[in-house]
Design a protein around this motif. Structure first.
Motif, PDB file in Angstrom:
ATOM      1  N   ILE A  53       0.856  -1.183   0.000  1.00 30.07           N
ATOM      2  CA  ILE A  53       0.000   0.000   0.000  1.00 30.07           C
ATOM      3  C   ILE A  53       0.895   1.237   0.000  1.00 30.07           C
ATOM      4  O   ILE A  53       1.838   1.341   0.793  1.00 30.07           O
ATOM      5  CB  ILE A  53      -0.937   0.017   1.227  1.00 30.07           C
ATOM      6  N   LEU A  54       0.587   2.174  -0.883  1.00 32.24           N
ATOM      7  CA  LEU A  54       1.381   3.388  -1.005  1.00 32.24           C
ATOM      8  C   LEU A  54       0.781   4.517  -0.166  1.00 32.24           C
ATOM      9  O   LEU A  54      -0.368   4.439   0.263  1.00 32.24           O
ATOM     10  CB  LEU A  54       1.459   3.798  -2.475  1.00 32.24           C
ATOM     11  N   LYS A  55       1.564   5.562   0.059  1.00 33.49           N
ATOM     12  CA  LYS A  55       1.140   6.668   0.922  1.00 33.49           C
ATOM     13  C   LYS A  55      -0.129   7.352   0.446  1.00 33.49           C
ATOM     14  O   LYS A  55      -0.876   7.887   1.245  1.00 33.49           O
ATOM     15  CB  LYS A  55       2.266   7.691   1.060  1.00 33.49           C
ATOM     16  N   ASP A  56      -0.383   7.341  -0.859  1.00 31.79           N
ATOM     17  CA  ASP A  56      -1.610   7.972  -1.368  1.00 31.79           C
ATOM     18  C   ASP A  56      -2.769   6.978  -1.418  1.00 31.79           C
ATOM     19  O   ASP A  56      -3.765   7.205  -2.080  1.00 31.79           O
ATOM     20  CB  ASP A  56      -1.379   8.611  -2.734  1.00 31.79           C
ATOM     21  N   GLU A  57      -2.628   5.867  -0.683  1.00 30.14           N
ATOM     22  CA  GLU A  57      -3.651   4.821  -0.546  1.00 30.14           C
ATOM     23  C   GLU A  57      -3.880   4.020  -1.831  1.00 30.14           C
ATOM     24  O   GLU A  57      -4.884   3.347  -1.962  1.00 30.14           O
ATOM     25  CB  GLU A  57      -4.984   5.385  -0.024  1.00 30.14           C
ATOM     26  N   ARG A  58      -2.936   4.063  -2.758  1.00 25.24           N
ATOM     27  CA  ARG A  58      -3.033   3.204  -3.941  1.00 25.24           C
ATOM     28  C   ARG A  58      -2.400   1.862  -3.648  1.00 25.24           C
ATOM     29  O   ARG A  58      -1.530   1.738  -2.776  1.00 25.24           O
ATOM     30  CB  ARG A  58      -2.315   3.826  -5.140  1.00 25.24           C
ATOM     31  N   LEU A  59      -2.825   0.862  -4.396  1.00 26.87           N
ATOM     32  CA  LEU A  59      -2.229  -0.462  -4.315  1.00 26.87           C
ATOM     33  C   LEU A  59      -1.033  -0.475  -5.250  1.00 26.87           C
ATOM     34  O   LEU A  59      -1.181  -0.333  -6.466  1.00 26.87           O
ATOM     35  CB  LEU A  59      -3.255  -1.528  -4.734  1.00 26.87           C
ATOM     36  N   GLY A  60       0.158  -0.606  -4.670  1.00 28.54           N
ATOM     37  CA  GLY A  60       1.379  -0.621  -5.481  1.00 28.54           C
ATOM     38  C   GLY A  60       1.586  -1.944  -6.185  1.00 28.54           C
ATOM     39  O   GLY A  60       2.003  -2.001  -7.336  1.00 28.54           O
ATOM     40  N   GLY A  61       1.268  -3.039  -5.466  1.00 30.05           N
ATOM     41  CA  GLY A  61       1.438  -4.360  -6.050  1.00 30.05           C
ATOM     42  C   GLY A  61       0.974  -5.444  -5.099  1.00 30.05           C
ATOM     43  O   GLY A  61       0.661  -5.182  -3.937  1.00 30.05           O
ATOM     44  N   ILE A  62       0.927  -6.668  -5.639  1.00 32.20           N
ATOM     45  CA  ILE A  62       0.516  -7.834  -4.867  1.00 32.20           C
ATOM     46  C   ILE A  62       1.602  -8.894  -5.007  1.00 32.20           C
ATOM     47  O   ILE A  62       1.973  -9.268  -6.126  1.00 32.20           O
ATOM     48  CB  ILE A  62      -0.813  -8.421  -5.376  1.00 32.20           C
ATOM     49  N   GLU A  63       2.095  -9.386  -3.870  1.00 32.58           N
ATOM     50  CA  GLU A  63       3.103 -10.445  -3.871  1.00 32.58           C
ATOM     51  C   GLU A  63       2.470 -11.758  -3.419  1.00 32.58           C
ATOM     52  O   GLU A  63       1.755 -11.790  -2.422  1.00 32.58           O
ATOM     53  CB  GLU A  63       4.250 -10.085  -2.934  1.00 32.58           C
ATOM     54  N   PHE A  64       2.755 -12.807  -4.168  1.00 36.37           N
ATOM     55  CA  PHE A  64       2.246 -14.151  -3.859  1.00 36.37           C
ATOM     56  C   PHE A  64       3.432 -14.936  -3.296  1.00 36.37           C
ATOM     57  O   PHE A  64       4.262 -15.458  -4.045  1.00 36.37           O
ATOM     58  CB  PHE A  64       1.682 -14.798  -5.113  1.00 36.37           C
ATOM     59  N   VAL A  65       3.509 -15.018  -1.965  1.00 42.16           N
ATOM     60  CA  VAL A  65       4.667 -15.549  -1.269  1.00 42.16           C
ATOM     61  C   VAL A  65       4.998 -16.974  -1.707  1.00 42.16           C
ATOM     62  O   VAL A  65       6.181 -17.310  -1.880  1.00 42.16           O
ATOM     63  CB  VAL A  65       4.459 -15.461   0.260  1.00 42.16           C
ATOM     64  N   LYS A  66       4.014 -17.796  -1.940  1.00 38.08           N
ATOM     65  CA  LYS A  66       4.278 -19.194  -2.267  1.00 38.08           C
ATOM     66  C   LYS A  66       4.992 -19.374  -3.612  1.00 38.08           C
ATOM     67  O   LYS A  66       5.574 -20.408  -3.873  1.00 38.08           O
ATOM     68  CB  LYS A  66       2.997 -20.010  -2.166  1.00 38.08           C
ATOM     69  N   PHE A  67       5.001 -18.344  -4.443  1.00 41.53           N
ATOM     70  CA  PHE A  67       5.646 -18.439  -5.760  1.00 41.53           C
ATOM     71  C   PHE A  67       7.034 -17.797  -5.802  1.00 41.53           C
ATOM     72  O   PHE A  67       7.652 -17.739  -6.860  1.00 41.53           O
ATOM     73  CB  PHE A  67       4.756 -17.820  -6.837  1.00 41.53           C
ATOM     74  N   ILE A  68       7.511 -17.330  -4.650  1.00 38.34           N
ATOM     75  CA  ILE A  68       8.843 -16.701  -4.604  1.00 38.34           C
ATOM     76  C   ILE A  68       9.904 -17.781  -4.777  1.00 38.34           C
ATOM     77  O   ILE A  68       9.862 -18.821  -4.255  1.00 38.34           O
ATOM     78  CB  ILE A  68       9.070 -15.936  -3.285  1.00 38.34           C
TER      79      ILE A  68
END
Length: 92
Positions: free
Chosen positions: A77-92
Motif C-alpha cells: 500500500i502506497l502513501k496515497d492509498e493506492r495499491l502498489g502491487g501484490i506479492e504471492f509468497v508461495k511463488f517466490i
C-alpha cells in the motif's frame, strides 16, 4: 509470469473479507492496469526510484492476507492509498 492467477478474482476475494469501513476497499477498487513483474509479483505502480522525492512509488505499509488456494498474499500500500502491487509468497 503467473498467468494462472486471475488478479481481479484475488482482489474481489480480499474485498469480501475486509471490514466494510476499511479504506482498503477503495484502494482495491481503484487498482488498475497492472502487469506481472515476476512469477510472484503483480505490480500496479511503477517502482522506479521508489521512495525518492517525486517518485510515483511512496511506500506506506504491507497488508497480509491468507488466500485459500494461493497462500499468503502481501499487498503493498502506497502513501496515497493506492495499491502498489501484490506479492504471492508461495511463488517466490
Amino acid at each position: 509470469m503467473n498467468k494462472d492467477i486471475n488478479i481481479q478474482e484475488v482482489i474481489d476475494l480480499i474485498k469480501i473479507n475486509i471490514p466494510e469501513k476499511s479504506s482498503l476497499k477503495n484502494t482495491l477498487e481503484n487498482a488498475k492496469n497492472g502487469n506481472w513483474e515476476s512469477k510472484a509479483y503483480y505490480r500496479f505502480v511503477d517502482s522506479k526510484n521508489a521512495n525518492k522525492p517525486d517518485a510515483e512509488w511512496q511506500f506506506k505499509e504491507n497488508i497480509v492476507f491468507d488466500h485459500p488456494k494461493l497462500g499468503t498474499i502481501v499487498l503493498d500500500i502506497l502513501k496515497d492509498e493506492r495499491l502498489g502491487g501484490i506479492e504471492f509468497v508461495k511463488f517466490i
